[in-house]
Write an enzyme that holds these catalytic residues in place. Structure first.
Site, PDB file in Angstrom:
ATOM      1  N   SER B 100       0.644  -1.210  -0.139  1.00 34.09           N
ATOM      2  CA  SER B 100       0.048   0.146  -0.054  1.00 34.09           C
ATOM      3  C   SER B 100       1.017   1.295   0.055  1.00 34.09           C
ATOM      4  O   SER B 100       1.620   1.485  -1.066  1.00 34.09           O
ATOM      5  CB  SER B 100      -0.846  -0.068   1.203  1.00 34.09           C
ATOM      6  OG  SER B 100      -2.029   0.851   0.927  1.00 34.09           O
ATOM      7  N   ASP B 244      -1.177   1.551  -4.667  1.00 30.36           N
ATOM      8  CA  ASP B 244      -2.091   0.224  -4.809  1.00 30.36           C
ATOM      9  C   ASP B 244      -3.468   0.724  -5.100  1.00 30.36           C
ATOM     10  O   ASP B 244      -4.606   0.135  -5.332  1.00 30.36           O
ATOM     11  CB  ASP B 244      -2.201  -0.887  -3.835  1.00 30.36           C
ATOM     12  CG  ASP B 244      -2.988  -0.549  -2.550  1.00 30.36           C
ATOM     13  OD1 ASP B 244      -2.549   0.729  -1.927  1.00 30.36           O
ATOM     14  OD2 ASP B 244      -3.544  -1.095  -1.865  1.00 30.36           O
TER      15      ASP B 244
END
Lengths: 462, 454
Positions: B100, B244
């Site tokens: 992330s 992401d």
């Protein structure tokens, strides 16, 4: 080698030996083991490019990503060759700047098994010393860990199989074979040669009748080209009136043959016929074989004025001796033949090509060529023996051994007693918990008696 | 020893540094645990473009196959695309390979269930139990899973967002948009979406190679380059993504990074205008701007614990009209229950088009507010001590003890202190009319917590 061999302590089917790591999928050949061994190899051989191939067993799809991940984690650049014969991998490693290769194949073992076999930058498997170094790295578990920006992407090469076929073609008389228009029956055992051999034979102008040539199907029989597994091929040769029948193992290193009469003379003949071809055309150098291979090879070598050098049983010993002695040909009675002009690997497609070439060149049916090979009978016995006992048993046997007929004793690999017209070889299997007794003599009854006598001796010393 | 310090195994998955703690062994172990936990079936996997993603994916595939799961690999994609694909393909679960907003050297596995939602705390705990017990399902050769690929996932995701959007309105506005994708997973599809909607697109950091030119967390401090680009091109809006594609930040036409809290405020307003019932759902640490949105459109606001899965589960249970988190994660329930930058961009641009106003005018429609986000290093064993001290300290005030402690004041300001799910820290967030007041609220809580931790 004692320390390297044997089942793990829990008695589960895992073999970590110089021949690689071999286990049953779902039991011992776990993803953890696979990534660990791949990292060990990457740590040992890397950094650099590593080629990875597999045979057709379905578990290869699980094993391959584990191998790729482990190698990548050490910073090695993985190139996947996909499903190709193991000798094609070995050739690709040899011809490229790769620093090694990993073959995902359990050879002739049944579909439950799979294995990793490691080869070095010259395409030959790791020898016993190197395998021991690799095992040390594996056991120490201190693997190279490449940083995030040093992880090369995984590449693929779809041409390794075709390059291998091309290399074989350059060593045989393609025009003569094409002109002969032979009819060839082939049983690929649904193994790694399925997509290659039928095409290769067609390219050689043969009329091809193939069975078990679907790599997506399971092995139709034990993927070992010994006579008990060749009944289907024998029937096919007879029904199709083929000139010759060939059988591959799962990964393309061993070859079995069937004559035009539908008979399977045994995989010992693969080496004898290939040697006839290579020595007959005048390739210089001696013949390298192992201690358990037929005496017929000595007779053939003598005919062409060549020496026979006996190495330990196993592909790496044969390949290294072939390299060191600049052999014309090398191979084992198991049907795995090395053609040094092509590659230092057991190569069943190359063997098939040379035997076809022999049939064409001698203008004789295969059964006649087989009949011309001096007749000996080899009898094999196996005694189940716990691996941790095997070498002790052999040691005890050696001490009490009496063999008045023996002219020489070779202790390179187990015990080999050699007489003028017979021999007995007692050795520990590298891949199974067994002691093997192999006896050969010119008379069948004598070979049987020898094998039975020494098998009894082994049992007694247990 | 660094290996141990950089490994996080928790309810939000397993995260580590490649070359140190995130080893193939760890990944195959977790993959086997997840396959065992699911009991077989089909698992969709996708990854952000970090260079370590392929190594991680291979280990993941090997581990999943060995437990009898089949794998559909959708390759490099935003995390919400993976979550869409799990549902679209009727799979039994999914694994997103992404760390992330963490820097390039990190990577992580995030596990989601058959509805495309991440495992909740209970389920994650079950998975961890399976992992720690280590007795994984080991299937024989003829019961191993197969690997397949699906290259259509991103296009299906894009199409679904486009279909739900008033493309004509955006095309009439034809806004000039700068998109900063931090060379992450959302680069190609965000650009594609914006172009299809009729925007004039200027893309920066748009090569999805996982080599992040800035810290991938889309907070104002990391968006300097985007602000410059918006000014330089005279753009109407700038969007900054994380690695992401599940957190988005907005830069105004003046080139100001107005803060990731506005992303949800804008998107929630567009969702609240929909002609269907339901509350807005967010987490306890999200700006009160969403309360303003709710008030304008006659909606209720429900606040769940921090974490995508907590917000999503409340949204599903309460039939929410919209939801998301103040860190820039927008969840549009008419699409799928996942934080989705594509949905967020479409909603915000549609809102601008319908309003016919600039993004800074829209931002100005909210009452002035400042939010401070602080953290305090806190050994894992001491967080509860800190929380208890805070509860005692604020005794008599209006408290929400759903997660940690949240203090709500009459004037609308608030302070929320909670232990992080992923790091050994205590997070302290406060919102007030101005920076100084928010800072005071934070400092007060930090002082109490510091004293309690000792």
């Amino acid at each position: 080698m004692n320390a390297l061999s044997g089942y793990n302590t829990s008695g589960k089917p895992l073999k970590i030996t110089i021949a690689g790591v071999r286990g049953i999928v779902g039991e011992t050949l776990t993803p953890e083991l696979l990534v660990n061994f791949s990292q060990a190899f990457g740590t040992y051989a890397g950094p650099g490019r590593v080629l990875v191939s597999r045979d057709t067993r379905v578990s290869g799809r699980m094993v391959e990503p584990c191998v790729c991940s482990g190698l990548t984690a050490t910073g090695c650049e993985v190139v996947r060759l996909g499903v190709v014969p193991t000798p094609a991998l070995q050739l690709a490693v040899r011809q490229s700047d790769a620093i090694g290769g990993v073959a995902i194949t359990a050879g002739h073992n049944d579909a439950r098994w799979n294995a990793l076999k490691f080869c070095r930058e010259d395409g030959i498997y790791l020898n016993d010393k190197q395998a021991e170094e690799l095992l040390n790295v594996y056991h120490q578990k201190e693997f190279t860990k490449a940083a995030w920006d040093k992880l090369p992407p995984v590449g693929s090469d779809e041409f390794a199989g075709d390059c291998h076929l091309e290399a074989i073609k350059q060593q045989i008389d393609v025009d003569a074979i094409r002109a002969a228009g032979l009819k060839v029956a082939i049983d690929c055992a649904n193994g790694a040669c399925s997509k290659f051999t039928p095409r290769f034979l067609a390219d050689l102008g043969c009329e091809v009748v193939a069975i078990n040539d679907d790599p997506d199907l399971p092995f139709p029989h034990e993927p070992l080209p010994t006579p008990p597994n060749l009944s289907q091929l024998r029937a096919l040769v007879a029904a199709a009136k083929a000139d010759v029948g060939f059988a591959h193992d799962a990964d393309g290193d061993r070859l079995g043959i069937v004559t035009e009469t539908g008979e399977a003379p045994g995989e010992e003949y693969t080496l004898c016929l290939a040697a006839e071809m290579v020595l007959g055309r005048g390739d210089p150098g001696p013949v390298v074989t192992n201690l358990s291979t037929t005496m017929a090879i000595d007779d053939i070598a003598r005919k062409y004025g060549r020496k026979v050098i006996r190495a330990g049983v196993g592909q790496v010993f044969i390949a290294e001796s072939a390299l060191n002695y600049e052999a014309a040909i090398a191979g084992e009675g198991s049907g795995g033949i090395v053609f040094p002009r092509i590659n230092y690997a057991h190569d069943s497609i190359a063997a098939l090509a040379h035997i076809l070439n022999l049939v064409v060149e001698r203008r004789q049916p295969l059964s006649t060529l087989v009949a011309e090979v001096p007749k000996y009978t080899i009898v094999k016995r196996e005694i189940v023996c716990p691996p941790q006992r095997a070498y002790t048993v052999l040691e005890e046997l050696r001490r009490g051994l009496e063999a008045p007929w023996a002219e020489a004793v070779d202790l390179d690999d187990g015990i080999k007693l050699i007489g003028s017209d017979r021999w007995v070889h007692i050795r520990v299997s590298m891949t199974e918990p067994r002691i093997r007794v192999i006896a050969e003599a010119s008379a069948e009854g004598l070979a049987m008696d020898l094998a039975d006598d020494y098998a009894r001796l082994v049992e007694r010393s247990m | 020893m660094t290996g141990i310090q950089t490994l996080k195994i928790g309810v939000s998955g397993v995260r580590g540094i490649v070359g140190q703690s995130l080893t193939p062994q760890l990944i195959v172990g977790f993959a086997e645990a997840f396959g065992t936990y699911l009991g077989g079936g089909v698992v969709v996997i996708g990854r952000d473009p970090r260079p370590s993603g392929e190594m991680v994916a291979n280990a993941l595939v090997g581990g999943l196959l060995s437990t009898g799961c089949s794998v559909i690999d959708i390759g490099v994609c935003p995390t919400p695309t993976l979550q869409h694909a799990v549902v679209d393909l009727g799979a039994d679960g999914g694994v997103a390979i992404t760390a992330s907003h963490h820097p390039s050297e990190w990577n992580a596995l995030k596990f989601c269930r058959e509805d495309g939602v991440f495992l909740n705390a209970y389920q994650a705990e079950e998975l961890l139990n399976v992992y720690h017990q280590g007795a994984f399902a080991q299937r024989p050769y003829d019961a191993l899973g197969r690997v397949g690929a699906d290259e259509g996932a991103i296009n299906r995701h894009l199409s679904r967002v486009l279909e739900a959007t008033d493309q004509a309105a955006i095309a009439r506005l034809a806004p000039k948009v700068v998109i900063d994708s931090v060379n992450g997973a959302g680069a190609d599809c965000a650009e594609g979406l914006l172009q299809k909607m009729g925007c004039e697109v200027i893309a920066i950091n748009d090569v999805p190679n996982g080599r992040f030119p800035r810290d991938p967390e889309p907070i104002p401090a990391n968006l300097g380059q985007l602000c410059d680009a918006v000014r330089e091109h005279g753009a109407d809006i700038g969007f900054g993504q994380d690695a992401d594609g599940d957190r988005l930040s907005v830069v105004s036409e003046e080139g100001i990074a107005i803060g990731e809290e506005y992303t949800l405020a804008f998107a929630a307003e567009v969702m609240a205008e929909r002609d269907c019932p339901g509350p807005l759902v967010t987490n306890l640490s999200t700006s009160r701007m969403i309360d303003e949105v709710a008030a304008r459109h006659g909606r209720e606001v429900l606040r769940a614990k921090v974490g995508e899965v907590n917000v999503v589960e409340t949204m599903i249970a309460e039939g929410a009209v919209g939801g998301g988190e103040g860190n820039g994660g927008v969840i549009d329930p008419t699409l799928r229950f996942c934080r989705d930058n594509l949905a967020a961009m479409a909603l915000i641009l549609q809102g601008m088009a319908w309003r016919g106003c600039t993004i800074s005018e829209w931002a100005g429609s909210f009452a002035p507010s400042a939010i401070m986000k602080e953290k305090l290093e806190c050994p894992a064993g001491r967080t509860q001590r800190a929380i208890l001290a805070l509860i005692r300290h604020y005794e008599g005030q209006r408290l929400d003890l759903t997660e940690g402690v949240k203090v709500l004041s009459e004037d609308g300001s608030w302070m929320h202190a909670r232990p992080s799910n992923t790091e050994p820290i205590l997070r302290v967030i406060a919102e007030a009319d101005d920076c100084e007041s928010a800072r005071r609220l934070c400092d007060e809580a930090l002082a109490v917590a510091r004293q309690a931790i000792g």
